[in-house]
Scaffold this motif. Structure first.
Motif, short mmCIF file in Angstrom:
data_model
loop_
_atom_site.label_atom_id
_atom_site.label_comp_id
_atom_site.label_asym_id
_atom_site.label_seq_id
_atom_site.Cartn_x
_atom_site.Cartn_y
_atom_site.Cartn_z
N SER A 295 45.90 54.35 49.34
CA SER A 295 44.99 54.57 48.21
C SER A 295 44.53 53.27 47.58
O SER A 295 43.69 53.29 46.66
CB SER A 295 45.68 55.44 47.15
OG SER A 295 46.76 54.74 46.55
N GLY A 296 45.09 52.14 48.00
CA GLY A 296 44.66 50.84 47.49
C GLY A 296 45.32 50.41 46.21
O GLY A 296 45.05 49.31 45.71
N THR A 297 46.21 51.23 45.66
CA THR A 297 46.86 50.86 44.39
C THR A 297 47.98 49.85 44.61
O THR A 297 48.39 49.18 43.67
CB THR A 297 47.40 52.10 43.68
OG1 THR A 297 48.25 52.81 44.58
CG2 THR A 297 46.26 53.02 43.25
N VAL A 298 48.51 49.78 45.84
CA VAL A 298 49.46 48.74 46.23
C VAL A 298 48.86 47.94 47.37
O VAL A 298 48.39 48.53 48.36
CB VAL A 298 50.82 49.33 46.66
CG1 VAL A 298 51.73 48.24 47.23
CG2 VAL A 298 51.51 50.01 45.49
N SER A 299 48.86 46.63 47.22
CA SER A 299 48.35 45.74 48.26
C SER A 299 49.50 44.87 48.75
O SER A 299 50.16 44.19 47.95
CB SER A 299 47.22 44.87 47.71
OG SER A 299 46.75 43.97 48.70
N VAL A 300 49.78 44.92 50.07
CA VAL A 300 50.88 44.14 50.64
C VAL A 300 50.42 42.71 50.87
O VAL A 300 49.37 42.48 51.49
CB VAL A 300 51.37 44.77 51.96
CG1 VAL A 300 52.52 43.96 52.54
CG2 VAL A 300 51.81 46.21 51.72
N LYS A 301 51.20 41.76 50.38
CA LYS A 301 50.85 40.34 50.50
C LYS A 301 52.02 39.56 51.10
O LYS A 301 53.16 40.00 51.06
CB LYS A 301 50.53 39.75 49.11
CG LYS A 301 49.44 40.49 48.34
CD LYS A 301 48.08 40.33 49.00
CE LYS A 301 47.50 38.96 48.76
NZ LYS A 301 46.12 38.82 49.29
N PRO A 302 51.75 38.39 51.68
CA PRO A 302 52.84 37.54 52.18
C PRO A 302 53.60 36.90 51.02
O PRO A 302 53.36 37.21 49.85
CB PRO A 302 52.10 36.50 53.02
CG PRO A 302 50.74 36.42 52.42
CD PRO A 302 50.42 37.80 51.94
N ASN A 303 54.51 36.01 51.37
CA ASN A 303 55.35 35.37 50.35
C ASN A 303 54.51 34.62 49.32
O ASN A 303 53.48 34.01 49.66
CB ASN A 303 56.31 34.39 51.03
CG ASN A 303 57.39 33.91 50.09
OD1 ASN A 303 57.90 34.67 49.28
ND2 ASN A 303 57.73 32.63 50.19
N LEU A 304 54.95 34.68 48.07
CA LEU A 304 54.25 33.97 47.00
C LEU A 304 54.60 32.49 47.10
O LEU A 304 55.77 32.11 47.08
CB LEU A 304 54.65 34.55 45.64
CG LEU A 304 53.77 34.19 44.45
CD1 LEU A 304 53.83 35.29 43.39
CD2 LEU A 304 54.19 32.87 43.82
N GLN A 305 53.57 31.64 47.19
CA GLN A 305 53.78 30.21 47.41
C GLN A 305 53.93 29.42 46.12
O GLN A 305 54.80 28.56 46.01
CB GLN A 305 52.62 29.64 48.24
CG GLN A 305 52.79 28.20 48.68
CD GLN A 305 51.66 27.77 49.60
OE1 GLN A 305 50.56 28.32 49.58
NE2 GLN A 305 51.92 26.80 50.44
N GLU A 306 53.07 29.73 45.13
CA GLU A 306 53.15 28.99 43.87
C GLU A 306 52.41 29.72 42.76
O GLU A 306 51.57 30.60 43.01
CB GLU A 306 52.58 27.57 44.03
CG GLU A 306 51.09 27.53 44.34
CD GLU A 306 50.55 26.11 44.33
OE1 GLU A 306 50.82 25.40 43.34
OE2 GLU A 306 49.87 25.72 45.30
#
Length: 595
Positions: A295-306
């Motif tokens: 539904s687009g309410t959660v977006s999977v992202k890679p590791n947070l860099q900074e």
């Protein structure tokens, strides 16, 4: 005199320890820092320091039949996957039924646990405690059971996130998260894809404007509901399936598991597929995450860099601005601050304990760590089995091997974990449910006697082999045998069904066509008529051609009489035709009105 046993902690494991001490005729004294039982499962709006805390909506990942204590089934009307408030209700029932609370000293903190000067001979410990009003007391105990768990200190690795000091929003560890209301319309980042991270991301996504779920490795996602709607753990935690999987190469096992999970949703397409295989991680259980991603309410992202002010930069170079909240679902570390470091050394969440219970270097086996385990299954029955074994060791009824034997077992388990699991802080105390339970049960003498059951009680044996490995199996015989164990096993699926039967469902109506119905009725009528006119069967046998001519004429007659305005005619002609045949075969030529 009964041996006195100090039990440190009144949660899941502590309650089992008190009960097992009483079963073995020992005298337990439990020290609990809070004012109630339940430990991790007790919800508090403001969490106590140095202990885990849960969020308001938390529902357990193991089903009730798999997680109950082995001689006290959870009530049938309780849901299969329980809200934390119902888990607390069950703990209170258990404590009341076995009268455990009278052995607990609430709001009492354990400061020091030290071996006495004559420990090599006596095995006794000095336990110093502090009450809520600051009064200190030192007592002598014959044995100690440590039940503080592995969710002790929140792991908040801020040093791994450059620029965190510049972040203009709010950040906290997942233990401080309680509900999503105050984050309505906000932009949120959740770091970590364990069970807490997934639950919090899903819940926030129903209120927040956008949720970003940041993960270094990705994860394979299981759901609670298995085939045909039964609890997943009741399908897969069974002895026959375990033996079958043991015969398969590990690569083939992983392929089977991953193909099954990808049938639900494509993990690669959803950005969740990790580099490691499905059986190389502690599973994440989440029923709703794929829907929220879709539904687009959660977006999977890679590791947070900074961090850059109110913006965050991910390792793939993407930047998200105007972030209001960051939740660090980065797990916990454990320690034993009341014990000297030489008694149980802990380093990077690693600890060397024989069977995950006993420090191998002690002259006397009078210290047991209960519940410091992360099973692929429920922890309550495992804590109980550990406690059953430990109390019998305290009494001298079970013996431990020499230190060399214990160290050999510890090293073997460490090597097995290192080969199987991806390197991570959470993969230091992993066990598989059935093999570990059987390993402990053999020490106590309570492993289910399957061969004997096949000869004496085959119905029960088949349930033990092919059904879910519920805790009742370990109460069928041996020390602590429970008379209700057999019945509990045979009725376990009934208790699964009870909370689901909230509406009476009608049987589906037959969808037969009118032609099929007419044919069936006609055939039945014909056969009935022939049976009752069996005296004239010789005439039918002598001249069957006339009967066949009549039957061939029926379809044409039906086609002629069937119309939107004449639905009755087809039935009348059919019955008249049967009557004519029977009258002719009767030889009278009259109308006897068979139908």
């Amino acid at each position: 005199m009964a041996k006195r046993v100090a039990v440190i902690g009144g949660g899941t494991s502590g309650l089992a320890c008190i009960k097992c001490c009483l079963d073995e005729g020992l005298e337990p004294v439990c020290f609990e820092t809070s004012d109630d039982i339940g430990g991790l499962w007790r919800f508090k709006e403001n969490p106590d320091p140095d202990r885990a805390s849960i969020y308001h909506s938390l529902i357990i990942n193991t089903s009730k039949e798999m997680m109950c204590y082995s001689d006290f089934p959870i009530p049938a009307h309780f849901p299969n996957y329980m809200h934390h408030s119902l888990i607390m209700d069950y703990f209170r029932m258990y404590a009341d039924h076995f009268q455990l609370k009278q052995h607990i000293r609430f709001q009492t903190k354990v400061l020091h646990v030290t071996p006495r000067p004559d420990f090599p001979h006596s095995g006794q410990w000095d336990v110093e405690t502090e009450s809520k009003d600051g009064q200190r007391e030192k007592q002598v105990f014959d044995a100690v059971m440590v039940c503080t768990g592995h969710h002790c200190h929140p792991h908040l690795p801020l040093q791994d996130f450059p620029g965190i000091n510049t972040f203009k929003g709010k950040f906290f560890h997942s233990r401080e998260y309680k509900n999503p209301e105050e984050w309505r319309g906000k932009r949120v980042v959740v770091i970590g894809i364990g069970n807490s991270g997934g639950d919090i991301a899903v819940e926030l996504s129903r209120m927040a404007k956008q949720v970003y779920l940041s993960t270094r490795k990705g994860s394979w996602i299981l759901n609670r509901v298995g085939d045909r709607g039964v609890p997943l753990d009741m399908m897969f935690i069974n002895r026959a399936l375990m033996r079958f999987f043991e015969w398969l190469p590990i690569g083939f096992r992983n392929n089977l598991g991953e193909n099954r999970l990808n049938k639900r949703f494509n993990h690669k397409l959803y950005g969740l597929q990790p580099a490691h295989r499905v059986f190389s991680q502690h599973p994440m259980v989440n029923d709703d995450l794929p829907n929220r991603i879709l539904s687009g309410t959660v977006s999977v992202k890679p590791n947070l860099q900074e961090f850059r002010g109110s913006s965050v930069v991910f390792e793939d170079g993407t930047v998200e601005d105007d972030i209001d909240l960051v939740v660090f679902a980065t797990g916990y570390t454990f320690s034993f601050p009341f014990l000297s470091s030489h008694v149980i050394p802990v380093s990077n969440n690693k600890v060397s304990l024989y069977k995950f219970i006993y420090p191998p270097g002690l002259e006397r086996p009078t210290l047991a760590v209960i519940g410091l385990i992360q099973p692929l299954g429920a922890i309550m029955p495992i804590s109980e089995m550990q406690a059953r074994w430990a109390t019998r060791v305290f009494k001298g009824l079970c013996k431990l091997p020499p230190m060399s034997g214990m160290m050999k077992d510890i090293k073997a388990k460490e090597e097995t974990m290192a080969q199987r699991y991806v390197a991570a802080q959470r993969h230091t105390i992993q066990v598989d449910y059935i093999p570990y339970m059987d390993e402990l049960a053999k020490q106590v003498g309570v492993c289910p006697p399957i061969l004997k059951l096949l000869l004496t009680d085959p119905r029960l044996a088949l349930n033990v082999i092919f059904g879910p490995c519920t805790p009742y199996q370990f109460r069928l015989h041996g020390p602590g045998r429970w008379e209700g164990a057999r019945q509990a096993i045979l009725t376990q699926w009934d208790r699964v069904a009870v909370p689901l039967k909230t509406r009476c469902t009608p049987e589906p109506q037959s969808q037969r066509s009118s032609h099929s119905l007419i044919f069936s009725v006609s055939l039945a009528a014909l056969l009935s008529a022939l049976y009752y006119s069996r005296d004239n069967l010789h005439a039918l046998i002598a001249d069957p051609s006339s009967l066949l001519d009549k039957i061939r004429a029926f379809p044409a007659s039906l086609s002629h009489t069937r119309s939107p305005h004449n639905t009755k005619g087809q039935d009348t002609d059919l019955l008249d035709g049967i009557n004519d045949i029977l009258d002719e075969r009767d030889g009278t030529g009259g109308d006897r009105g068979w139908f």
